[in-house]
Design a protein around this motif. Structure first.
Motif, PDB file in Angstrom:
ATOM      1  N   ALA A  28       0.826  -1.207   0.000  1.00  0.00           N
ATOM      2  CA  ALA A  28       0.000   0.000   0.000  1.00  0.00           C
ATOM      3  C   ALA A  28       0.862   1.260   0.000  1.00  0.00           C
ATOM      4  CB  ALA A  28      -0.943  -0.008   1.199  1.00  0.00           C
ATOM      5  N   ALA A  31       2.414   1.654  -3.597  1.00  0.00           N
ATOM      6  CA  ALA A  31       1.457   1.777  -4.700  1.00  0.00           C
ATOM      7  C   ALA A  31       1.050   3.235  -4.873  1.00  0.00           C
ATOM      8  CB  ALA A  31       0.224   0.922  -4.426  1.00  0.00           C
ATOM      9  N   ARG A  33      -1.315   6.393  -5.250  1.00  0.00           N
ATOM     10  CA  ARG A  33      -2.587   6.716  -4.588  1.00  0.00           C
ATOM     11  C   ARG A  33      -3.739   6.413  -5.534  1.00  0.00           C
ATOM     12  NH1 ARG A  33      -1.482   9.619   0.088  1.00  0.00           N
ATOM     13  NH2 ARG A  33      -3.653  10.201   0.328  1.00  0.00           N
ATOM     14  N   ARG A  37      -4.296   1.211  -4.576  1.00  0.00           N
ATOM     15  CA  ARG A  37      -3.750   1.313  -3.217  1.00  0.00           C
ATOM     16  C   ARG A  37      -4.845   1.038  -2.186  1.00  0.00           C
ATOM     17  NH1 ARG A  37      -1.179   6.713  -0.464  1.00  0.00           N
ATOM     18  NH2 ARG A  37      -0.773   5.772   1.541  1.00  0.00           N
ATOM     19  N   TYR A  40      -5.436  -2.627  -1.791  1.00  0.00           N
ATOM     20  CA  TYR A  40      -4.467  -3.265  -0.886  1.00  0.00           C
ATOM     21  C   TYR A  40      -4.802  -2.968   0.571  1.00  0.00           C
ATOM     22  CZ  TYR A  40      -1.341  -4.024  -4.916  1.00  0.00           C
ATOM     23  OH  TYR A  40      -0.797  -4.413  -6.107  1.00  0.00           O
TER      24      TYR A  40
END
Length: 186
Positions: A28, A31, A33, A37, A40
């Motif tokens: 997260a 990743a 935004r 994300r 996750y």
């Protein structure tokens, strides 16, 4: 990212949930935004609540998410199922605060007030919900009934006068004043 996803999958298959949770958080954080994300973070939160019982990780998922409302809703459901009332009430307030659409906020506030008025009462939470409402009259009426049931006569008077103040219909105002008069005679 793909390598970490495979690692998480392997950890889950081998019931290494705490380690998988750590790697979901890592995923997260690296990743971009957005919805990937947040996906996750949703998986992280679900794992934290269902397998690892790590409430702190579940809260971190909410804090890291762009779209916090679905994660808060899951957190509230978990807390209510597990009789964690005070935490659930705080997250319900946060959910209402973050809900911009007033039509969507109304049922959240009504649910918050209903839950706060279960015994033992959480009157402070009810007052917070009233402050968040753009149309507080129904919430105030419910609150006044609970205050009256608890014998809180001065508070009943105060809230009835506030309700009369915001009522737009003369009949509602008169009913508030009549009830306030009856309460003050006790």
């Amino acid at each position: 990212v793909a390598m970490i996803e495979r690692l998480v999958e392997h950890l889950l298959e081998n019931f290494e949930f705490a380690e998988a949770l750590r790697w979901y958080e890592e995923l997260a954080q690296i990743a971009a935004r957005g919805h990937v994300r947040d996906g996750y973070l949703g998986q992280m939160q679900e794992l934290a609540l269902t397998k690892v019982q790590d409430f702190g990780a579940a809260e971190r998922a909410v804090q890291l998410a762009d779209d916090k409302l679905p994660l808060i809703a899951s957190l509230v459901a978990y807390l209510r199922e597990n009789a964690e009332r005070d935490s659930a009430l705080e997250w319900m307030k946060e959910q209402a605060r973050l809900t911009d659409d007033v039509t969507s906020r109304r049922p959240l506030l009504a649910d918050l007030v209903g839950y706060a008025l279960e015994e033992p009462y959480r009157f402070g939470v009810v007052e917070d919900a009233i402050e968040l409402a753009e149309r507080p009259a129904p919430l105030i009426a419910q609150y006044v009934d609970a205050l009256a049931a608890g014998g809180e006569h001065q508070a009943v008077l105060d809230w009835l006068l506030r309700l009369a103040d915001i009522s737009s219909l003369e009949q509602e105002r008169e009913a508030c004043f009549a009830r306030a008069l009856r309460v003050s005679l006790y």
